[in-house]
Scaffold this active site. Structure first.
Site, PDB file in Angstrom:
ATOM      1  N   GLU A  50       0.835  -1.208   0.000  1.00 51.03           N
ATOM      2  CA  GLU A  50       0.000   0.000   0.000  1.00 51.03           C
ATOM      3  C   GLU A  50       0.866   1.253   0.000  1.00 51.03           C
ATOM      4  OE1 GLU A  50      -2.490   1.546  -0.564  1.00 51.03           O
ATOM      5  OE2 GLU A  50      -4.298   0.929   0.479  1.00 51.03           O
ATOM      6  N   ASP A  87      -4.001   5.088   6.495  1.00 53.49           N
ATOM      7  CA  ASP A  87      -4.500   6.326   7.097  1.00 53.49           C
ATOM      8  C   ASP A  87      -5.489   5.943   8.202  1.00 53.49           C
ATOM      9  OD1 ASP A  87      -5.107   9.046   7.369  1.00 53.49           O
ATOM     10  OD2 ASP A  87      -6.521   9.059   5.722  1.00 53.49           O
ATOM     11  N   ARG A 115       0.784  12.102  -9.003  1.00 56.89           N
ATOM     12  CA  ARG A 115       1.320  10.774  -8.662  1.00 56.89           C
ATOM     13  C   ARG A 115       2.763  10.634  -9.136  1.00 56.89           C
ATOM     14  NH1 ARG A 115      -3.074   7.596  -7.104  1.00 56.89           N
ATOM     15  NH2 ARG A 115      -5.023   7.985  -8.181  1.00 56.89           N
TER      16      ARG A 115
END
Ligand code: 5GP
Length: 177
Positions: A100, A104, A166
């Protein structure tokens, strides 16, 4: 002058990311020697971490991608997760490492761990580049953790803002001024 200079401030520079990922790869290589390891990249955020990490693992691994999307209730995730892209092979009897970008609230990883447990793998572990423990709603044990960060919205190195940013080689925060 790069396109992001005015909007993004560096938090974790590329060299620091790469050095830590090399360490994690070496650790994974030791831990899984002689085993059949499959890395499962969680789309889309993990792809940069996944490909760099894979290149530091000195084992004949296989790679799979899994797409998930969490339902939003307002701006907060509801914890309900939908699979948008599933694996191409069965995971029964395999050693699985979920990869991942960030843990969060932990709700996505909680869903993934339950989903994978049902597939009958030999083992399931978690690698996450980042962890924001201050936001955790469920406790997730991250076996291979890159960095613990404070509660700020980060972009870059796979992490997006409106599906952009990204492709930054570092992890940064949006400038608010
Ligand atoms: P969780 O289910 O643990 O709350 O978070 C899952 C997903 O939310 C992460 O895989 C990531 O896509 C997104 N996310 C959480 N925090 C951040 C952040 O600071 N920046 C970005 N770009 N995405 C985040």
């Amino acid at each position: 002058m790069a396109f992001y200079d005015d909007t993004v401030e560096v938090m974790l520079p590329a060299e620091q990311l790469q050095a830590r990922i090399a360490e994690l790869g070496a650790q994974i290589t030791q831990d899984y020697r002689g085993k059949e390891l499959t890395l499962i990249g969680v789309l889309k955020g993990s792809i940069f971490f996944l490909t760099d990490l894979a290149r530091h693992i000195d084992l004949p691994i296989t790679i799979e991608l899994m797409g998930v999307s969490s339902y939003q209730g307002g701006t907060e995730t509801t914890g309900e997760v939908r699979v948008t892209h599933d694996l191409s092979r069965p995971m029964h009897g395999r050693h699985v490492l979920l990869v991942e970008d960030i843990v969060d609230t932990g709700l996505t990883m909680k869903f993934l761990l339950a989903n994978f447990a049902a597939r009958g793998p030999a083992s399931v572990k978690v690698a996450s580049l980042l962890e924001k423990p201050s936001r955790a709603k469920v406790k997730i044990d991250i076996d291979y953790k890159g960095f613990v960060i404070e509660d700020r919205f980060v972009v870059g190195y796979g992490l997006d803002y409106g599906d952009k940013y990204r492709n930054l080689p570092f992890v940064g925060v949006m400038r608010t001024d």
